[in-house]
Write a protein that holds these residues in place. Structure first.
Motif, PDB file in Angstrom:
ATOM      1  N   VAL A 185     102.565  -8.314  71.135  1.00  0.00           N
ATOM      2  CA  VAL A 185     103.777  -8.507  70.331  1.00  0.00           C
ATOM      3  C   VAL A 185     103.721  -7.563  69.122  1.00  0.00           C
ATOM      4  CG1 VAL A 185     105.150 -10.147  68.998  1.00  0.00           C
ATOM      5  CG2 VAL A 185     103.972 -10.897  71.075  1.00  0.00           C
ATOM      6  N   CYS A 186     104.653  -6.649  69.079  1.00  0.00           N
ATOM      7  CA  CYS A 186     104.686  -5.623  68.036  1.00  0.00           C
ATOM      8  C   CYS A 186     104.768  -6.267  66.654  1.00  0.00           C
ATOM      9  CB  CYS A 186     105.881  -4.702  68.273  1.00  0.00           C
ATOM     10  SG  CYS A 186     105.988  -3.368  67.068  1.00  0.00           S
ATOM     11  N   THR A 187     103.988  -5.723  65.725  1.00  0.00           N
ATOM     12  CA  THR A 187     103.933  -6.289  64.375  1.00  0.00           C
ATOM     13  C   THR A 187     105.109  -5.828  63.508  1.00  0.00           C
ATOM     14  OG1 THR A 187     102.441  -4.493  63.784  1.00  0.00           O
ATOM     15  CG2 THR A 187     101.444  -6.617  64.353  1.00  0.00           C
ATOM     16  N   HIS A 188     105.995  -5.016  64.061  1.00  0.00           N
ATOM     17  CA  HIS A 188     107.178  -4.621  63.299  1.00  0.00           C
ATOM     18  C   HIS A 188     108.222  -5.730  63.382  1.00  0.00           C
ATOM     19  CE1 HIS A 188     110.947  -1.945  62.821  1.00  0.00           C
ATOM     20  NE2 HIS A 188     110.480  -2.239  61.612  1.00  0.00           N
ATOM     21  N   LEU A 189     108.885  -5.858  64.540  1.00  0.00           N
ATOM     22  CA  LEU A 189     109.911  -6.890  64.672  1.00  0.00           C
ATOM     23  C   LEU A 189     109.730  -7.768  65.906  1.00  0.00           C
ATOM     24  CD1 LEU A 189     113.102  -4.952  63.479  1.00  0.00           C
ATOM     25  CD2 LEU A 189     111.763  -6.640  62.211  1.00  0.00           C
ATOM     26  N   GLY A 190     108.557  -7.720  66.498  1.00  0.00           N
ATOM     27  CA  GLY A 190     108.231  -8.686  67.541  1.00  0.00           C
ATOM     28  C   GLY A 190     108.570  -8.316  68.976  1.00  0.00           C
ATOM     29  N   CYS A 191     108.881  -7.073  69.265  1.00  0.00           N
ATOM     30  CA  CYS A 191     109.099  -6.688  70.666  1.00  0.00           C
ATOM     31  C   CYS A 191     107.754  -6.649  71.392  1.00  0.00           C
ATOM     32  CB  CYS A 191     109.752  -5.310  70.748  1.00  0.00           C
ATOM     33  SG  CYS A 191     111.415  -5.277  70.072  1.00  0.00           S
ATOM     34  N   VAL A 192     107.778  -6.789  72.701  1.00  0.00           N
ATOM     35  CA  VAL A 192     106.547  -6.707  73.492  1.00  0.00           C
ATOM     36  C   VAL A 192     106.307  -5.250  73.873  1.00  0.00           C
ATOM     37  CG1 VAL A 192     105.411  -7.424  75.637  1.00  0.00           C
ATOM     38  CG2 VAL A 192     106.767  -9.068  74.329  1.00  0.00           C
TER      39      VAL A 192
ATOM     40  N   LEU B 147     103.164   1.473  73.661  1.00  0.00           N
ATOM     41  CA  LEU B 147     104.400   1.977  73.064  1.00  0.00           C
ATOM     42  C   LEU B 147     105.376   0.817  72.929  1.00  0.00           C
ATOM     43  CD1 LEU B 147     106.219   4.378  72.162  1.00  0.00           C
ATOM     44  CD2 LEU B 147     106.978   4.487  74.552  1.00  0.00           C
ATOM     45  N   CYS B 148     105.944   0.662  71.743  1.00  0.00           N
ATOM     46  CA  CYS B 148     106.951  -0.370  71.542  1.00  0.00           C
ATOM     47  C   CYS B 148     108.312   0.213  71.921  1.00  0.00           C
ATOM     48  CB  CYS B 148     106.955  -0.837  70.083  1.00  0.00           C
ATOM     49  SG  CYS B 148     108.194  -2.119  69.830  1.00  0.00           S
ATOM     50  N   PRO B 149     109.005  -0.437  72.857  1.00  0.00           N
ATOM     51  CA  PRO B 149     110.278   0.116  73.319  1.00  0.00           C
ATOM     52  C   PRO B 149     111.410  -0.025  72.296  1.00  0.00           C
ATOM     53  CG  PRO B 149     109.881  -1.990  74.369  1.00  0.00           C
ATOM     54  CD  PRO B 149     108.659  -1.682  73.548  1.00  0.00           C
ATOM     55  N   CYS B 150     111.223  -0.839  71.271  1.00  0.00           N
ATOM     56  CA  CYS B 150     112.327  -1.093  70.331  1.00  0.00           C
ATOM     57  C   CYS B 150     112.515   0.027  69.317  1.00  0.00           C
ATOM     58  CB  CYS B 150     112.118  -2.429  69.633  1.00  0.00           C
ATOM     59  SG  CYS B 150     112.232  -3.812  70.785  1.00  0.00           S
ATOM     60  N   HIS B 151     111.458   0.414  68.613  1.00  0.00           N
ATOM     61  CA  HIS B 151     111.606   1.434  67.572  1.00  0.00           C
ATOM     62  C   HIS B 151     110.528   2.501  67.664  1.00  0.00           C
ATOM     63  CE1 HIS B 151     113.107  -2.517  65.986  1.00  0.00           C
ATOM     64  NE2 HIS B 151     114.209  -1.786  65.929  1.00  0.00           N
ATOM     65  N   GLY B 152     109.864   2.587  68.793  1.00  0.00           N
ATOM     66  CA  GLY B 152     108.904   3.667  69.014  1.00  0.00           C
ATOM     67  C   GLY B 152     107.548   3.479  68.364  1.00  0.00           C
ATOM     68  N   GLY B 153     107.195   2.283  67.957  1.00  0.00           N
ATOM     69  CA  GLY B 153     105.857   2.050  67.398  1.00  0.00           C
ATOM     70  C   GLY B 153     104.803   2.362  68.451  1.00  0.00           C
ATOM     71  N   ARG B 154     103.694   2.949  68.012  1.00  0.00           N
ATOM     72  CA  ARG B 154     102.615   3.312  68.942  1.00  0.00           C
ATOM     73  C   ARG B 154     101.297   2.729  68.446  1.00  0.00           C
ATOM     74  NH1 ARG B 154     102.377   8.780  67.950  1.00  0.00           N
ATOM     75  NH2 ARG B 154     100.615   8.879  69.371  1.00  0.00           N
TER      76      ARG B 154
ATOM     77  N   GLY C  43     104.986   5.288  63.924  1.00  0.00           N
ATOM     78  CA  GLY C  43     106.171   4.433  63.922  1.00  0.00           C
ATOM     79  C   GLY C  43     106.128   3.391  62.827  1.00  0.00           C
ATOM     80  N   PRO C  44     107.083   2.461  62.859  1.00  0.00           N
ATOM     81  CA  PRO C  44     107.223   1.507  61.758  1.00  0.00           C
ATOM     82  C   PRO C  44     106.282   0.302  61.723  1.00  0.00           C
ATOM     83  CG  PRO C  44     108.999   1.223  63.345  1.00  0.00           C
ATOM     84  CD  PRO C  44     108.192   2.396  63.807  1.00  0.00           C
ATOM     85  N   PRO C  45     105.484  -0.009  62.755  1.00  0.00           N
ATOM     86  CA  PRO C  45     104.655  -1.226  62.653  1.00  0.00           C
ATOM     87  C   PRO C  45     103.749  -1.196  61.421  1.00  0.00           C
ATOM     88  CG  PRO C  45     104.655  -0.447  64.905  1.00  0.00           C
ATOM     89  CD  PRO C  45     105.330   0.615  64.080  1.00  0.00           C
ATOM     90  N   PRO C  46     103.746  -2.278  60.637  1.00  0.00           N
ATOM     91  CA  PRO C  46     102.967  -2.313  59.406  1.00  0.00           C
ATOM     92  C   PRO C  46     101.486  -2.645  59.606  1.00  0.00           C
ATOM     93  CG  PRO C  46     104.190  -4.342  59.645  1.00  0.00           C
ATOM     94  CD  PRO C  46     104.564  -3.478  60.811  1.00  0.00           C
TER      95      PRO C  46
HETATM   96  S1  FES Z   1     109.635  -3.878  67.002  1.00  0.00           S
HETATM   97 FE1  FES Z   1     108.085  -2.516  67.585  1.00  0.00          FE
HETATM   98  S2  FES Z   1     108.480  -0.756  66.440  1.00  0.00           S
HETATM   99 FE2  FES Z   1     110.008  -2.113  65.837  1.00  0.00          FE
END
Ligand code: FES
Length: 153
Positions: free
Chosen positions: A95-102, A113-120, A130-133
Motif C-alpha cells: 500500500v503506497c505511503t502517498h495516498l494508499g494505492c496498491v 511502481l505505484c500506478p496512481c502518481h508514479g511513486g517508485r 515520486g511523491p511517497p513520503p
Molecule cells: S498513491 Fe502512490 S504515488 Fe500517489
C-alpha cells in the motif's frame, strides 16, 4: 396380467433414490477434496506464532520464484513477498505511503511502481522517486523448510 418389466416399480424407485443419494454424497466429498487444497493455495491461512501470540502466514517458497513477487492477504490487508535472490526473502505492505494505492511489481526493473502518481520503491520498500513520503512498511520474515513465514511486527 402383470407387467414385470416395468422400470417404475416401488423397489426400483427406492433403489434409484438411494443410488442417487450415494453418488451425490461421494461427488460432494470428491469436490471438497479438490476445493480445500485449492482454497489453501489461493488463500493461505494466518496462524499464531507459538509463544508470542503474533499472527503469521506460511507461503511455499515454490510460490515465490526468485525475482518475482507474490501478492497475498495478511491480517486482512494486502501484502507482497519478493525473493530478490536465493538467500533473501522480503515481505512488505504494497500500500503506497502517498495516498494508499496498491503498488505493482516491475520484474524487469526489480522495483515497485505505484500506478496512481508514479511513486517508485526498491525491493526493500525504500522510496526511489515520486511523491511517497516514506518507505513501504516491512513485515518480519523467516524461512522454515520450504516455506517463507510472514510474521506480524
Ligand atoms: S498513491 Fe502512490 S504515488 Fe500517489
Amino acid at each position: 396380467m402383470t407387467n414385470e418389466t416395468s422400470a417404475a416399480t416401488p423397489n426400483n424407485t427406492r433403489r434409484g433414490f438411494f443410488l442417487t443419494l450415494l453418488l451425490s454424497f461421494f461427488g460432494s466429498v470428491s469436490a471438497l477434496g479438490f476445493a480445500y487444497p485449492l482454497g489453501m493455495y489461493l488463500w493461505p491461512r494466518e496462524r499464531r506464532v507459538k509463544g508470542t501470540g503474533a499472527r503469521s502466514m506460511k507461503i511455499p517458497l515454490s510460490d515465490v520464484p526468485i525475482g518475482e513477487a507474490r501478492f497475498v492477504r495478511f491480517l486482512g490487508k494486502p501484502a507482497v513477498v519478493v525473493r530478490p535472490n536465493e538467500q533473501q526473502t522480503i515481505a512488505l505492505s504494497p500500500v503506497c505511503t502517498h495516498l494508499g494505492c496498491v503498488v505493482k511489481w516491475k520484474e524487469k526493473e526489480k522495483e515497485f511502481l505505484c500506478p496512481c502518481h508514479g511513486g517508485r520503491f526498491d525491493v526493500k520498500g525504500a522510496v526511489l522517486g515520486g511523491p511517497p513520503p516514506s518507505p513501504l512498511p516491512i513485515f518480519t520474515t523467516s524461512l522454515e523448510a520450504d516455506y517463507v513465514v510472514i510474521k506480524e511486527v
